[in-house]
Design a protein around this motif. Sequence first.
Motif, PDB file in Angstrom:
ATOM      1  N   THR A 164     -10.686  -2.252   2.768  1.00  0.00           N
ATOM      2  CA  THR A 164      -9.490  -2.852   2.550  1.00  0.00           C
ATOM      3  C   THR A 164      -9.024  -2.886   1.058  1.00  0.00           C
ATOM      4  O   THR A 164      -8.136  -2.713   0.463  1.00  0.00           O
ATOM      5  N   PHE A 165     -10.213  -3.027   0.282  1.00  0.00           N
ATOM      6  CA  PHE A 165     -10.214  -3.115  -1.162  1.00  0.00           C
ATOM      7  C   PHE A 165      -9.618  -1.838  -1.490  1.00  0.00           C
ATOM      8  O   PHE A 165      -8.740  -1.841  -2.096  1.00  0.00           O
ATOM      9  N   PHE A 166      -9.981  -0.692  -1.131  1.00  0.00           N
ATOM     10  CA  PHE A 166      -9.773   0.592  -1.337  1.00  0.00           C
ATOM     11  C   PHE A 166      -8.325   1.001  -1.395  1.00  0.00           C
ATOM     12  O   PHE A 166      -7.673   1.612  -2.135  1.00  0.00           O
ATOM     13  N   PHE A 167      -8.007   0.928   0.053  1.00  0.00           N
ATOM     14  CA  PHE A 167      -6.879   1.311   0.330  1.00  0.00           C
ATOM     15  C   PHE A 167      -5.655   0.261  -0.098  1.00  0.00           C
ATOM     16  O   PHE A 167      -4.706   0.626  -0.823  1.00  0.00           O
ATOM     17  N   ALA A 168      -5.717  -0.883   0.302  1.00  0.00           N
ATOM     18  CA  ALA A 168      -4.772  -1.838  -0.491  1.00  0.00           C
ATOM     19  C   ALA A 168      -4.789  -2.055  -1.854  1.00  0.00           C
ATOM     20  O   ALA A 168      -3.753  -2.295  -2.352  1.00  0.00           O
ATOM     21  N   GLY A 169      -5.723  -1.792  -2.413  1.00  0.00           N
ATOM     22  CA  GLY A 169      -6.112  -1.948  -4.009  1.00  0.00           C
ATOM     23  C   GLY A 169      -5.405  -0.755  -4.843  1.00  0.00           C
ATOM     24  O   GLY A 169      -5.098  -0.882  -5.870  1.00  0.00           O
ATOM     25  N   HIS A 170      -5.114   0.336  -3.999  1.00  0.00           N
ATOM     26  CA  HIS A 170      -4.676   1.252  -4.711  1.00  0.00           C
ATOM     27  C   HIS A 170      -3.103   1.907  -4.223  1.00  0.00           C
ATOM     28  O   HIS A 170      -2.275   2.292  -5.010  1.00  0.00           O
ATOM     29  N   ASP A 171      -2.977   1.793  -2.794  1.00  0.00           N
ATOM     30  CA  ASP A 171      -1.730   2.224  -2.274  1.00  0.00           C
ATOM     31  C   ASP A 171      -0.468   1.531  -2.763  1.00  0.00           C
ATOM     32  O   ASP A 171       0.311   2.088  -3.032  1.00  0.00           O
ATOM     33  N   THR A 172      -0.623   0.013  -2.582  1.00  0.00           N
ATOM     34  CA  THR A 172       0.432  -0.774  -2.771  1.00  0.00           C
ATOM     35  C   THR A 172       0.811  -0.834  -4.267  1.00  0.00           C
ATOM     36  O   THR A 172       1.979  -0.697  -4.678  1.00  0.00           O
ATOM     37  N   THR A 173      -0.174  -0.801  -4.982  1.00  0.00           N
ATOM     38  CA  THR A 173       0.115  -0.748  -6.572  1.00  0.00           C
ATOM     39  C   THR A 173       0.638   0.506  -6.886  1.00  0.00           C
ATOM     40  O   THR A 173       1.524   0.392  -7.991  1.00  0.00           O
ATOM     41  N   SER A 174       0.168   1.414  -6.649  1.00  0.00           N
ATOM     42  CA  SER A 174       0.784   2.985  -7.026  1.00  0.00           C
ATOM     43  C   SER A 174       2.567   2.847  -6.588  1.00  0.00           C
ATOM     44  O   SER A 174       3.246   3.465  -7.460  1.00  0.00           O
ATOM     45  N   HIS A 175       2.809   2.314  -5.387  1.00  0.00           N
ATOM     46  CA  HIS A 175       4.124   2.287  -4.959  1.00  0.00           C
ATOM     47  C   HIS A 175       4.872   1.472  -5.895  1.00  0.00           C
ATOM     48  O   HIS A 175       6.175   1.482  -6.203  1.00  0.00           O
ATOM     49  N   LEU A 176       4.295   0.184  -6.414  1.00  0.00           N
ATOM     50  CA  LEU A 176       5.060  -0.598  -7.236  1.00  0.00           C
ATOM     51  C   LEU A 176       5.324  -0.103  -8.611  1.00  0.00           C
ATOM     52  O   LEU A 176       6.526  -0.185  -9.096  1.00  0.00           O
ATOM     53  N   LEU A 177       4.369   0.713  -9.159  1.00  0.00           N
ATOM     54  CA  LEU A 177       4.703   1.469 -10.547  1.00  0.00           C
ATOM     55  C   LEU A 177       5.645   2.375 -10.126  1.00  0.00           C
ATOM     56  O   LEU A 177       6.435   2.567 -11.140  1.00  0.00           O
ATOM     57  N   ASP A 237      -2.435 -11.025  -7.665  1.00  0.00           N
ATOM     58  CA  ASP A 237      -2.886 -11.105  -9.049  1.00  0.00           C
ATOM     59  C   ASP A 237      -3.598  -9.982  -9.282  1.00  0.00           C
ATOM     60  O   ASP A 237      -3.208  -9.416 -10.707  1.00  0.00           O
ATOM     61  N   PHE A 238      -4.379  -9.260  -8.812  1.00  0.00           N
ATOM     62  CA  PHE A 238      -4.921  -7.880  -9.398  1.00  0.00           C
ATOM     63  C   PHE A 238      -3.765  -7.044  -9.362  1.00  0.00           C
ATOM     64  O   PHE A 238      -3.843  -6.088 -10.467  1.00  0.00           O
ATOM     65  N   ALA A 239      -3.018  -6.763  -8.460  1.00  0.00           N
ATOM     66  CA  ALA A 239      -1.830  -5.773  -8.527  1.00  0.00           C
ATOM     67  C   ALA A 239      -1.099  -6.061  -9.568  1.00  0.00           C
ATOM     68  O   ALA A 239      -0.556  -5.070 -10.409  1.00  0.00           O
ATOM     69  N   MET A 240      -0.631  -7.210  -9.756  1.00  0.00           N
ATOM     70  CA  MET A 240       0.230  -7.515 -11.093  1.00  0.00           C
ATOM     71  C   MET A 240      -0.125  -7.291 -12.395  1.00  0.00           C
ATOM     72  O   MET A 240       0.362  -6.703 -13.042  1.00  0.00           O
ATOM     73  N   LEU A 241      -1.611  -7.688 -12.499  1.00  0.00           N
ATOM     74  CA  LEU A 241      -2.121  -7.247 -13.775  1.00  0.00           C
ATOM     75  C   LEU A 241      -2.223  -5.797 -13.926  1.00  0.00           C
ATOM     76  O   LEU A 241      -2.097  -5.537 -15.127  1.00  0.00           O
ATOM     77  N   GLU A 242      -2.866  -5.050 -12.905  1.00  0.00           N
ATOM     78  CA  GLU A 242      -2.748  -3.574 -13.104  1.00  0.00           C
ATOM     79  C   GLU A 242      -1.236  -3.057 -13.445  1.00  0.00           C
ATOM     80  O   GLU A 242      -1.261  -1.966 -14.268  1.00  0.00           O
ATOM     81  N   ALA A 302      11.077   6.486   1.997  1.00  0.00           N
ATOM     82  CA  ALA A 302      10.725   6.743   3.240  1.00  0.00           C
ATOM     83  C   ALA A 302       9.409   5.904   3.611  1.00  0.00           C
ATOM     84  O   ALA A 302       8.748   5.688   2.666  1.00  0.00           O
ATOM     85  N   ASP A 303       9.347   5.573   4.918  1.00  0.00           N
ATOM     86  CA  ASP A 303       8.343   4.610   5.329  1.00  0.00           C
ATOM     87  C   ASP A 303       7.140   5.242   5.898  1.00  0.00           C
ATOM     88  O   ASP A 303       7.363   5.569   7.112  1.00  0.00           O
ATOM     89  N   PHE A 304       6.008   5.400   5.229  1.00  0.00           N
ATOM     90  CA  PHE A 304       4.798   6.083   5.788  1.00  0.00           C
ATOM     91  C   PHE A 304       3.846   4.864   5.722  1.00  0.00           C
ATOM     92  O   PHE A 304       2.890   5.132   5.250  1.00  0.00           O
ATOM     93  N   LEU A 305       4.148   3.687   6.535  1.00  0.00           N
ATOM     94  CA  LEU A 305       3.280   2.489   6.460  1.00  0.00           C
ATOM     95  C   LEU A 305       3.582   1.927   5.350  1.00  0.00           C
ATOM     96  O   LEU A 305       3.526   0.571   5.263  1.00  0.00           O
ATOM     97  N   THR A 306       3.803   2.623   3.929  1.00  0.00           N
ATOM     98  CA  THR A 306       4.038   2.102   2.761  1.00  0.00           C
ATOM     99  C   THR A 306       5.417   2.700   2.413  1.00  0.00           C
ATOM    100  O   THR A 306       5.417   4.073   2.691  1.00  0.00           O
ATOM    101  N   LEU A 307       6.351   2.035   1.633  1.00  0.00           N
ATOM    102  CA  LEU A 307       7.385   2.852   1.105  1.00  0.00           C
ATOM    103  C   LEU A 307       7.273   3.544  -0.137  1.00  0.00           C
ATOM    104  O   LEU A 307       6.610   3.166  -0.794  1.00  0.00           O
ATOM    105  N   ARG A 308       7.696   4.904   0.006  1.00  0.00           N
ATOM    106  CA  ARG A 308       7.715   5.633  -1.236  1.00  0.00           C
ATOM    107  C   ARG A 308       9.113   6.638  -1.295  1.00  0.00           C
ATOM    108  O   ARG A 308       9.515   6.827  -0.258  1.00  0.00           O
ATOM    109  N   PRO A 309       8.820   7.308  -2.390  1.00  0.00           N
ATOM    110  CA  PRO A 309       9.768   8.270  -2.537  1.00  0.00           C
ATOM    111  C   PRO A 309       9.733   9.574  -1.605  1.00  0.00           C
ATOM    112  O   PRO A 309       8.625   9.908  -1.875  1.00  0.00           O
ATOM    113  N   MET A 310      10.701   9.848  -0.808  1.00  0.00           N
ATOM    114  CA  MET A 310      10.405  11.074   0.092  1.00  0.00           C
ATOM    115  C   MET A 310       9.687  12.302  -0.349  1.00  0.00           C
ATOM    116  O   MET A 310       8.916  13.088  -0.010  1.00  0.00           O
TER     117      MET A 310
END
Length: 523
Positions: A325-338, A473-478, A503-511
Motif C-alpha cells: 500500500t505504501f509503495f503504490f498509493a505513495g507514488h501513484d496518486t501523488t504523481s497524478h496530482l503533480l 499530509d505526505f502527498a501534499m508535502l511532496e 482516462a481512468d486506469f484505476l487512477t485518473l491520468r492523461p491518456m
Amino acid sequence: MGAVVVALAVVVVSWLWAALVHLVWRPYAVARAFARQGVRGPAYRFFVGNNEEAKAMRAATSGETLDLRSHDFIPRVLPHCRKWMSHYGKVFLSWTGSTPTLFVGDYDMVKRILSDRAGLYGKTDPGPDIMALLGMGLVFNEGDDWARHRRVVHPAFAMDKLKMMTGAMAACAGEVIRAWEARATAATSGEVTVEVGQLFTELTADVISHTAFGSSYRQGKDVFLAQRELQFIAFASINNVRIPGTQYAPTKANVRRWQLERKVRGTLMAIIDERLAAAKEARGYGTDLLGLMLEANSDSAAAATAGGDHRRIMNMDEIIDECKTFFFAGHDTTSHLLTWAMFLLGTHPEWQKRLREEVLRECGGTEAPLHGDALNKLKLVTMVLYETLRLYGAVTMIGRRAMADADLCGVKVPKGTVLLIPIAMLHRDEEVWGADAGEFNPLRFRDGVGRAAAHPSALLSFSVGPRSCIGQDFAMLEAKATLAMILRRFAFEVAPEYVHAPADFLTLRPMQGLPVMLKLLDP
C-alpha cells in the motif's frame, strides 16, 4: 443406485433453486423495494446486470477529446453515470452482475456512509486482482484489524516525521530538475519539451523508495514495474462479472498475476529482512516509513508480551501488505496530482506567476534549501493543489457495502448492496460548489477546505471520516516541494501536441501523457 440418483437430483435442484433466487427473484424483489422508495435505475439483465451497458458506453466515448479549458471529463470517463443520473436522479440503482449497486450522489448520504464508526458500511470486496496490487492493508481492513494496523502505521505519518523527509523529497526532485536544466541549457532557445507524466511517476516512486524503504528507485524498480503491470491487469477486469472460483484457474492473466505477486513479495521481504537484521545488531530499524512501522510494531509486541494481548501485533504478511500500500498509493496518486497541477498551471499562466512569486517569497531562490515549515506557508500553492484534487482527483469513485440492512437518510438499503460514491461528479455539483463548479478557481479554498463549498465535507479526494487517507499530509508535502522547485527554475506551458483526454486506469491520468514546454528562468 436409485438412492444416489435421488440424492444427486436433490443437490442439483437445490443448486438450481438457489441460483434462481440469487439471479432472478432477489434482483426483482430488491428493484421493486427500491422503486417503492422512489429509487430507480436501468433494468437488471440476467447474470451480467448493467456491466455490458457500462462497458459499451465507455468504449463509445473513449475516442473523444476535450478543449483545454474544459474540465468536464465525466462524459468520457463515466458516461454511464452521467446518463443514468440524468434519467433517474442523484441517487439511482444499477446492477453489477446480480449485485444491487446504489449510486450515491447526495452529500448528506455520503457523509453518513463515510462517517460510519459502527461497521455498518464496510469496504467492498476488491477481488483478487486489486488485492494483489494493494494487499490487505489499511485500505481494505475492517474492525479490530483496521484499528490494529492504524495504531502501528500512524506514527510513521506524524507531521514532525514527515517534515524530516522534506530533504529526501527535494533531493529526488532536484535530480529530475537538473536533468531538465541541462537539456534546456543545451537548447539554443533555452526551452525544452518534456513529457512530465511518466517522469513524475518515476520521481514519486523514487521518493517513496527513499522515504518508505531507505532505498533508491533503482532498487525498488522491481516493485514499481510489477505493481504497474498489476494495475493494468486489475483495470482490465474491473467491469467483468466475477464468477466464484475463477481466480484459481490457471488462465494467462491469473498465472501472470501470481508471478508478479511473488516478485513483489520477494523484493519487499528482502528489504524487511535487512531491517530486522540491523535491529538485532542494535543499529535500529531506521527512520523511514518502514523503520517507523517496524519500530511501532516492535513496541506493540513488547507491550503484548507484558500484557498478554497479542492482538496488537502485525505479522509479516500484514507488514508486507502495508508495504504494498505504501509503495503504490505513495507514488501513484501523488504523481497524478503533480501531473494535473502542471496541466492547470500550464493553461493558467496568471496563477503560475502568482505561485512563483509566493514560492520565491517564502522559500527563497533556487539555492535556498526547502524545509517543511516554509512549505506549510505556501497558501496559494495549497489552494491550487486542492483545486487540482477537486477537478482531477486520482480516484473518481469509491465504494462501500451495506453489512446489514440499513436506513440511509430515509432510504432502506438491504444487506449486501454496494454503495458507489461518484467523487468526480460530486466535485462538480453546482448546488454544493456554486455556479463555477466546472471552472478552475483555487480561491474557493482561501478559507480552507471546510469552507470551500456549501457542505463542510465536500472535498472527497482523500475521503473523510475515520477512514480518510492516512497519507494525505505526505502527498501534499511532496507535491508542494516538487512544485516549489519547478516554479523556482522554470516557466512552462502545455505543449501544442497535448491531447486533453483524461482516462481512468484505476487512477485518473492523461491518456497520451502530458508534454510540457519548459523555459529556463534566469537564476
